[in-house]
Design a protein around this motif. Structure first.
Motif, PDB file in Angstrom:
ATOM      1  N   ALA A   1      68.403  94.207  87.575  1.00 29.50           N
ATOM      2  CA  ALA A   1      69.428  93.418  87.890  1.00 29.50           C
ATOM      3  C   ALA A   1      69.266  92.682  89.390  1.00 29.50           C
ATOM      4  CB  ALA A   1      70.900  94.117  87.979  1.00 29.50           C
ATOM      5  N   GLY A   2      68.196  93.093  89.754  1.00 28.49           N
ATOM      6  CA  GLY A   2      67.914  92.298  91.145  1.00 28.49           C
ATOM      7  C   GLY A   2      68.867  92.642  92.189  1.00 28.49           C
TER       8      GLY A   2
ATOM      9  N   GLU B   1      77.022  93.271  81.895  1.00 24.37           N
ATOM     10  CA  GLU B   1      78.396  92.201  81.846  1.00 24.37           C
ATOM     11  C   GLU B   1      78.658  91.513  83.097  1.00 24.37           C
ATOM     12  OE1 GLU B   1      80.952  94.821  78.427  1.00 24.37           O
ATOM     13  OE2 GLU B   1      81.560  95.014  80.659  1.00 24.37           O
ATOM     14  N   ASN B   2      77.954  91.770  84.189  1.00 22.86           N
ATOM     15  CA  ASN B   2      78.429  91.173  85.589  1.00 22.86           C
ATOM     16  C   ASN B   2      77.111  90.717  86.086  1.00 22.86           C
ATOM     17  OD1 ASN B   2      81.357  91.981  86.015  1.00 22.86           O
ATOM     18  ND2 ASN B   2      80.310  93.746  85.136  1.00 22.86           N
TER      19      ASN B   2
ATOM     20  N   SER C   1      86.272  96.780  92.903  1.00 19.55           N
ATOM     21  CA  SER C   1      85.000  97.661  92.480  1.00 19.55           C
ATOM     22  C   SER C   1      84.892  98.053  91.204  1.00 19.55           C
ATOM     23  CB  SER C   1      84.913  98.710  93.738  1.00 19.55           C
ATOM     24  OG  SER C   1      83.660  99.507  93.306  1.00 19.55           O
ATOM     25  N   LEU C   2      83.790  97.653  90.725  1.00 24.13           N
ATOM     26  CA  LEU C   2      83.747  98.136  89.445  1.00 24.13           C
ATOM     27  C   LEU C   2      83.129  99.584  89.044  1.00 24.13           C
ATOM     28  CD1 LEU C   2      81.572  94.930  88.316  1.00 24.13           C
ATOM     29  CD2 LEU C   2      84.026  95.367  87.968  1.00 24.13           C
ATOM     30  N   ARG C   3      84.043 100.299  88.387  1.00 25.41           N
ATOM     31  CA  ARG C   3      83.800 101.703  88.568  1.00 25.41           C
ATOM     32  C   ARG C   3      82.885 102.338  87.295  1.00 25.41           C
ATOM     33  NH1 ARG C   3      87.941 102.211  91.556  1.00 25.41           N
ATOM     34  NH2 ARG C   3      87.028 101.910  93.754  1.00 25.41           N
TER      35      ARG C   3
ATOM     36  N   ARG D   1      74.979 100.782  82.535  1.00 21.09           N
ATOM     37  CA  ARG D   1      74.156  99.704  82.210  1.00 21.09           C
ATOM     38  C   ARG D   1      74.932  98.572  81.534  1.00 21.09           C
ATOM     39  NH1 ARG D   1      68.789  99.383  81.551  1.00 21.09           N
ATOM     40  NH2 ARG D   1      68.159 101.395  82.156  1.00 21.09           N
ATOM     41  N   LYS D   2      76.025  98.964  80.938  1.00 20.39           N
ATOM     42  CA  LYS D   2      76.977  97.795  80.502  1.00 20.39           C
ATOM     43  C   LYS D   2      77.474  97.246  81.654  1.00 20.39           C
ATOM     44  CE  LYS D   2      80.487  97.506  76.633  1.00 20.39           C
ATOM     45  NZ  LYS D   2      81.717  97.750  77.094  1.00 20.39           N
TER      46      LYS D   2
END
Ligand SMILES: Cc1ncc(COP(=O)(O)O)c(C=O)c1O
Length: 457
Positions: free
Chosen positions: A252-253, A214-215, A180-182, A209-210
């Motif tokens: 980001a939908g 980035e993803n 999971s991206l933290r 936001r970054k």
């Protein structure tokens, strides 16, 4: 056996029970405290000693204990039926409760999926969000990542742990978890970017936001605890953070999962925390206070458009294959209905606003204590962070267990509070009267003073 034979009960407990979130070596060396009764915001042990329930019995008994209306609703239901499966069958209380939940939820939430506790409500939300994109975009979807917050807590099952961010609880299970991206927690007192709230550039928001940038096209959902991260020590988010997170998900939908397990049902002063910032999440997890602390019940509430993505021919494989034995349990649902009726009957949220103000004033005094570094409040939640050094914000050494010592001392003064590390917090039942609230705060205040004074500085 006399059930109140304390010595025998203590022995049996020590011999057979494994208590959660507890170093059992400590418990085995002492005497467990047996709770035998409760009324309103008071708990009674088997010797007849009374304590103020400063945590609403882990944030669930929102109206207090032994609530006549909820007792009666359960008794009445017992004469009908206690449980029948929800797999393919409906039942009256579960249907009525679903309608009620939708009517009080943020606008746009329309479908209720029941489970048993906070962790399962989160587990359901994660799986639902994952499958949603599969159903919508097909098997080749690039969406495989969740975004969550550092220091987040969403429960103890493996999916919930995967999006958790408290190393002490979650670190050891790393090899079992999905990635999971933290994003940094907006923890102003201990800002990761060494900023002060008045002058910062909201670096935590920019970091989030970054991650989204980035993803792009790869994120399943952002999951967060709206307004306040409870288990991390009641980190209160700066105003606007939640609405900003919602905007980012929209841009980001992707989906937003609001974990309202701790914040739901009035704790922040509104029925749901999301309502403070007019946010409708795509999935909202509720549990804890749902039945007023009577029976385990949880729900993942979602929108019609998420629900519709699961409709199709059986061969299309869009079915959500998830469900628990006790899903939609009648006893739990009538308890929840009775608890929600009490909100109207007792004007709970109206009355609560005065108590929130009383709590705010009562918390102010804690600033004068030499080892209180931060005092936080969100609605009817109060938290005090203890530190070794007030100026540098240096914590006490972890192994000293200062917060635990304070709570143990408060127990001798008739208040049951729990620590989260060195954060001592107050989440009393809404029915607490102001003098009782004062007693709770006084017990904690004195206990902090005594424990920190006794310690060599
Ligand atoms: C925000 C949040 N989510 C999920 C959970 C897990 O709930 P449960 O203990 O009912 O599984 C908790 C429990 O403290 C919580 O605070």
């Amino acid at each position: 056996m006399n059930v109140f034979d304390k010595e025998m009960l203590s022995r049996l407990d020590r011999e057979h029970v494994w208590h959660p979130f507890t170093q059992m070596k400590d418990l085995l060396a002492g005497e467990p405290l047996f709770i035998a009764g409760g009324k309103g915001c008071l708990l009674k042990d088997i010797d007849g000693n009374e304590y103020i329930d400063g945590t609403s019995s882990l944030w669930v008994n929102i109206h207090g204990h032994n609530v006549e209306e909820i007792n009666e609703a359960i008794r009445k239901q017992l004469g009908q039926i206690a449980h029948s499966t929800s797999l393919g069958l409906a039942n009256v209380p579960a249907t009525l409760l679903a309608e009620k939940l939708v009517s009080i939820a943020p606008p746009g939430l329309a479908r209720v999926f029941y489970s048993d506790d906070g962790s399962t409500a989160v587990e359901v939300a994660l799986k639902m969000a994952f499958q949603y994109w599969r159903n919508v975009e097909g098997e080749s979807t690039r969406r495989r990542k969740f975004v969550s917050l550092e220091l987040g807590y969403h429960g103890d099952t493996l999916g919930a742990v995967s999006v958790g961010g408290i190393d002490l609880f979650h670190g050891i299970f790393g090899p079992l978890l999905f990635e999971s991206l933290r994003a940094p927690a907006p923890y102003c007192y201990r800002c990761r970017f060494a900023q002060e709230p008045a002058t910062c550039n909201r670096e935590c928001v920019l970091s989030l936001r970054k991650i989204f940038a980035e993803n792009e096209g790869e994120i399943i959902a952002l999951i967060l605890e709206p307004l306040v991260q409870g288990a991390a020590g009641f980190i209160v988010h700066p105003s606007g953070y939640l609405a900003e997170a919602r905007r980012m998900c929209d841009e980001a939908g992707t989906l937003l999962i609001a974990d309202e397990v701790a914040t739901g049902f009035g704790r922040t002063g509104k029925m749901f925390a999301c309502q403070h910032e007019n946010v409708t999440p795509d999935l909202m997890c509720v549990a804890k206070g749902l039945t007023g602390g009577y029976l385990p019940l949880a729900a993942t509430v979602t929108t019609e458009s998420v629900f519709e993505a699961f409709l199709g021919d059986y061969s299309g494989n869009k079915t959500f294959f998830h469900g628990h034995s006790y899903t939609g349990n009648q006893l739990a649902c009538v308890a929840a209905l009775a608890s929600l009726e009490l909100f109207e009957k007792r004007n709970v949220l109206g009355e609560l606003s005065q108590k929130i103000e009383y709590l705010r004033k009562g918390l102010e005094r804690f600033w004068e204590l030499a080892h209180v570094g931060d005092v936080r409040q969100c609605g009817f939640i109060g938290a005090v962070e203890l530190v070794h050094d007030k100026k540098t914000r240096q914590p006490f050494p972890y192994e000293e267990r200062t917060g635990a010592k304070v709570c143990r001392r408060a127990r001798d003064k008739g208040a049951l509070v729990r620590p989260l590390g060195d954060v001592v917090y107050f989440i009393p039942p809404y029915c607490i009267a102001e003098p009782q609230l004062q007693r709770l705060l006084d017990a904690a205040f004195e206990s902090i003073r005594e424990v920190t004074a006794a310690r060599a500085t």
